[in-house]
Write an enzyme that holds these catalytic residues in place. Structure first.
Site, PDB file in Angstrom:
ATOM      1  N   PHE A 169     -19.411 -43.608  80.389  1.00  0.00           N
ATOM      2  CA  PHE A 169     -19.999 -44.512  79.643  1.00  0.00           C
ATOM      3  C   PHE A 169     -21.410 -44.548  79.974  1.00  0.00           C
ATOM      4  O   PHE A 169     -21.904 -44.315  81.000  1.00  0.00           O
ATOM      5  CB  PHE A 169     -19.263 -45.931  80.436  1.00  0.00           C
ATOM      6  N   GLU A 192     -11.805 -38.801  70.920  1.00  0.00           N
ATOM      7  CA  GLU A 192     -11.393 -37.568  71.687  1.00  0.00           C
ATOM      8  C   GLU A 192     -10.536 -36.584  70.653  1.00  0.00           C
ATOM      9  O   GLU A 192     -10.487 -35.544  70.704  1.00  0.00           O
ATOM     10  CB  GLU A 192     -10.652 -37.847  72.792  1.00  0.00           C
ATOM     11  N   CYS A 242     -18.058 -42.484  84.089  1.00  0.00           N
ATOM     12  CA  CYS A 242     -16.698 -41.864  84.144  1.00  0.00           C
ATOM     13  C   CYS A 242     -16.727 -40.358  84.044  1.00  0.00           C
ATOM     14  O   CYS A 242     -15.752 -39.830  84.259  1.00  0.00           O
ATOM     15  CB  CYS A 242     -16.078 -42.487  82.895  1.00  0.00           C
ATOM     16  N   HIS A 278      -7.879 -46.179  85.162  1.00  0.00           N
ATOM     17  CA  HIS A 278      -9.065 -45.291  85.006  1.00  0.00           C
ATOM     18  C   HIS A 278      -9.709 -45.211  86.477  1.00  0.00           C
ATOM     19  O   HIS A 278     -10.220 -46.509  86.890  1.00  0.00           O
ATOM     20  CB  HIS A 278      -9.950 -45.921  83.934  1.00  0.00           C
ATOM     21  N   LYS A 283      -4.310 -41.087  82.955  1.00  0.00           N
ATOM     22  CA  LYS A 283      -4.669 -42.668  83.203  1.00  0.00           C
ATOM     23  C   LYS A 283      -3.453 -43.594  82.798  1.00  0.00           C
ATOM     24  O   LYS A 283      -3.539 -44.757  83.119  1.00  0.00           O
ATOM     25  CB  LYS A 283      -5.901 -43.034  82.327  1.00  0.00           C
ATOM     26  N   HIS A 324      -9.488 -37.234  78.627  1.00  0.00           N
ATOM     27  CA  HIS A 324      -9.982 -38.365  79.288  1.00  0.00           C
ATOM     28  C   HIS A 324      -9.268 -39.574  79.019  1.00  0.00           C
ATOM     29  O   HIS A 324      -8.861 -40.530  79.819  1.00  0.00           O
ATOM     30  CB  HIS A 324     -11.534 -38.629  78.523  1.00  0.00           C
TER      31      HIS A 324
END
Lengths: 420, 400
Positions: free
Chosen positions: A408, A323, A173, A349, A344, A312
């Site tokens: 990830f 986060e 990601c 995503h 997102k 993110h």
């Protein structure tokens, strides 16, 4: 602008192009993003019979359902690159004066072609040797060429005339942000005056099922537009998205010399590796905090200089919490003055493309002095005390922004982008 | 590179391949090893199986090994060897600042799952629904996770504690060359002091063979050295390898008392259009950039030709004009894709460190005498389908 001494290490962003489920082109994307529109829809490209998740932020305008994933990634990337190169006015048609850095997902043979191969074997239950025999006839040459990881990069090099070996990469990601980072570093080294940095991704049924089996996806299929709920208490996973963004990076000196429009400056590059676990980030948020801290320090700033964070913000329970924790640890007393929103919530995503798309939206945020919202924010999470720009876009003074991408597998990248 | 660049030293090398592991198996003594070849499992195709590896030596936790696909285990093991060779193993403080630039293959298919899907879909009333249903029950998410390319960096971070940064390139042979190029450029420019750079490749995979077969690039029948396959249309015999190098700024290595194995003077790469003449011209242009730095009396070539045509023939035409001693590693390790170029940089380092090449294999390699001391090796990387790259590896004097 020319009278101001640009800080050391700053790289100019002189062009950008975006295509997502919201539309084709930066202008349409920006207006729909600020209108709080969702690109998430019920999937029609492939059958979702029997699947727990039946929604995604699919791009429909320029990618045909019949194309393979590598072909769709190519169409998306080429569209974004064409817009970015045209906007920057750099080079000449078919000759971009710098290298290509492309974030792409890994490619492999997809089910329709696999089923073709099985049928071509003329055996009811083909063993692998039967598939090999069918492939040996020369009728399946396309699978080798198309499934090369570099297939999209080679196409872009040929279409846009980028210089040298085109670099493809994947840090999950964080990929799109890694592409920008590699481009900015090549400019900082003085290897080149320009770089074309692109992130692209498109999904397919097997990718959807893999993430579904990992319980990573939202299963709130109805209505699709309300599934992605970053930072909300009732968030239940991310929604897969598709799209691409391209950014033209140039040395500030080269951009000025040719009188190019400088849309924004990329001033800080930060990254960290999280050795906590293969698939889960450290819940204490220290690795993602390190990524942000390093980017801010690289830009020669302190955390309280940041006005806005393009988060993110995946809408998974773990990411958004970590986060937020990292942000509160870094920002301290500055946190209440900081706006943090997640694209997102509207575009899903976009995985390998996310870092590039969200960096491009961050540039637009700075240009328009307007914060895109986090939509579907109805039930605040008491553990996430952030100004998430809930549901409605708003004007704001934004000079310096941070764009976060956390991969990830443990690769985290943060970028500081500033007004020129 | 400019004159103000820092020297890039190779201070650690980690290699594992069908020939075995470490410096003894891969340096000038390389050809003394017996060629590992499996001609039965995939007949008429053949491959070079990886030598038996005691993975516990570098990946002590079984739980870690279980969560890695073979490709990841091979790479994580070789990375450990490289760190050990550089004297960095267990130096937590330095490893936390060490950067990674790596590349590897995409994920391995689960053959039994794929076979189950093909069986279910065939003749199903609703093939799409049947596909979904079978994938939902047959796909193993942990299997998929164990193979994401970026998890090679993740696994090296978890097992060895390398945690400065991670760049994961994708691509074929060219991606291996570009890991070396980008890692060296970051060190030369001062963007990094120490980079663990390399690749891993598991060629014992039928799904990889399928790509080769579909392209007409798989070697069938009798094994011969790569440059002696052209008369029968050429072909690739897959191998497996983990190839990692510790690249370090000379000044930083000196400060910690580390000795260089060799110097990586330059890496250059490009990707010409898919046309043999254009590719040969690109190779020649790259060569003209390196040539001024070469001493023809002590230079040699370590070639990464795969055996696939027409790539191997165009590289051979280029090499014939140079009239320098040549060794082609695919004739010994097999073709190891992304890992070929990093492996060859590592092997070149071991060879210049001892000043000699391994014995020749085949007529082309025997054509130029190599009884002189070898101080410089140019590594060539001409990809099976695309990508042209060169690296210059040089011996470092007695008192660097």
């Amino acid at each position: 602008m020319s009278a101001i001494q640009t800080k050391r290490g700053a790289v100019a962003i002189t062009g950008l192009g975006i295509v997502t489920s919201l539309g084709v082109g930066a202008a349409d994307n920006w207006s729909r993003l600020c209108a709080g529109q969702s690109g998430v829809r019920t999937i029609s490209r492939f059958s979702t019979a029997g699947l727990k998740t039946t929604i995604a932020a699919i791009e429909h305008e320029i990618t045909a359902d019949t194309l393979t994933t590598p072909e769709r990634c190519k169409v998306l990337a080429a569209s974004a690159a064409e817009e970015a190169v045209a906007r920057s006015g750099i080079g000449s048609r078919g000759r971009f004066p710098g290298p290509l850095f492309l974030a792409v997902p890994p490619f492999e043979i997809e089910w329709p072609r696999r089923i073709d191969l099985a049928a071509a074997s003329n055996v009811a239950e083909p063993a692998f040797a039967d598939l090999l025999r069918a492939a040996a006839g020369g009728a399946f040459r396309d699978i080798d060429a198309r499934c090369q990881h570099a297939s999209v990069a080679l196409h872009l090099k040929s279409e846009f005339g980028t210089q040298g070996a085109p670099v493809s990469l994947n840090t999950a990601c964080a990929s799109g942000a890694s592409a920008l980072q590699l481009g900015a570093e090549a400019i900082r080294r003085g290897e080149t005056d320009a770089a074309l940095c692109v992130g692209t991704d498109s999904t397919n049924v097997e990718a959807l099922i893999r993430f579904s089996l990992l319980s990573a996806l939202s299963t709130r299929n109805d209505p699709p537009s309300q599934a992605s709920r970053p930072f909300s208490k009732d968030r239940d996973g991310f929604v897969i998205g598709e799209g691409a963004a391209a950014l033209v990076l140039e040395s500030v000196a080269a951009a000025r010399a040719r009188g190019a429009p400088i849309l924004a400056l990329l001033t800080g590059l930060g990254e960290s590796v999280d050795p906590f676990h293969r698939t889960r980030g450290n819940p204490d948020g220290t690795p993602v905090a390190a990524s942000m801290t390093r980017a801010i320090a690289d830009a020669g700033l302190t955390p309280d200089a940041i006005d806005y964070v393009n988060a993110h913000g995946t809408s998974t329970p773990e990411n958004d919490k970590a986060e937020c924790l990292a942000l509160s640890n870094i920002m301290g007393a500055h946190l209440p003055r900081l706006a943090v929103s997640s694209n997102k919530s509207m575009i899903g995503h976009t995985l390998s493309a996310a870092g590039a798309i969200e960096a491009a939206f961050t540039v637009l945020t700075l240009q328009h002095q307007r914060l895109p919202p986090t939509i579907n924010y109805r039930e605040p999470d008491p553990e996430i005390v952030l100004d998430v720009v809930p549901n409605v876009a708003r004007d704001a003074v934004v000079r310096r922004a941070l764009s976060n991408s956390f991969g990830f597998g443990g690769q985290n990248v943060s970028l500081v982008i500033e007004t020129p | 590179m400019t004159g103000s660049d820092r020297d890039v030293w190779i201070t650690g090398v980690g290699l594992v391949s069908p020939l075995g592991e470490g410096s003894d198996a891969h340096g000038p003594g390389m050809a003394a090893q017996s060629l590992a070849l499996n001609t039965s499992d995939w007949a008429p195709y053949l491959y070079h199986p990886l030598a038996p590896i005691a993975f516990d030596q570098q990946i002590p936790k079984k739980s870690d090994q279980r969560q890695m696909a073979a490709c990841q285990r091979i790479g994580t093991y070789a990375a450990g060897l490289a760190l050990q060779s550089a004297g960095l193993k267990g130096d937590a403080a330095r490893l936390a600042r060490t950067d990674m630039v790596v590349t590897t293959l995409g994920g391995e298919r689960d053959m039994s799952a794929d076979a189950a899907v093909l069986k279910a879909v065939r003749g199903a009333a609703d093939p799409a629904a049947s596909l979904n249903e079978t994938l939902m029950t047959e796909l193993r998410p942990t299997f998929f996770l164990g193979q994401l390319p970026n998890l090679l960096a993740g696994n090296i971070a978890i097992v060895h504690g390398v945690a400065g940064s991670a760049r994961v390139l994708l691509g074929e042979e060219e991606a291996g060359a570009d890991t070396m190029r980008i890692a060296a450029a970051r060190i030369a420019s001062g963007q990094s002091d120490c980079v663990l750079a390399g690749a891993s490749y598991n060629g014992a995979r039928l799904d990889i063979l399928l790509y080769l077969v579909s392209a007409g690039h798989a070697l069938a029948g009798e094994w011969r050295p790569v440059f002696e396959r052209a008369t029968t249309g050429g072909g690739v015999a897959l191998g497996s390898a983990g190839a990692f190098l510790v690249l370090e700024a000379a000044e930083v290595a000196r400060e910690r008392g580390a000795r260089p194995i060799a110097k990586l003077t330059g890496v250059i790469s490009d990707a010409a259009p898919d046309d043999p003449a254009a590719r040969e011209a690109t190779l020649q242009r790259l060569w003209s950039q390196l040539a001024p730095q070469l001493n023809s009396g002590s230079a040699a070539i370590l070639c990464g030709a795969s055996g696939a045509e027409p790539a191997t023939a165009l590289e051979r035409r280029f090499l014939d004009r140079l009239a320098l001693p040549v060794r082609a590693t695919a004739s010994r390790l097999g073709h190891v894709g992304q890992a070929q170029f990093p492996a060859n940089v590592a092997i070149a380092a071991l060879m210049v460190a001892q000043g000699r090449l391994c014995p020749p294999a085949g007529a082309l390699e025997a054509a130029v005498a190599d009884d002189r001391s070898v101080g410089q090796i140019v590594v060539t990387g001409v990809g099976r389908n695309y990508g042209e790259a060169l690296a210059l590896v040089e011996a470092v004097g007695a008192n660097p």
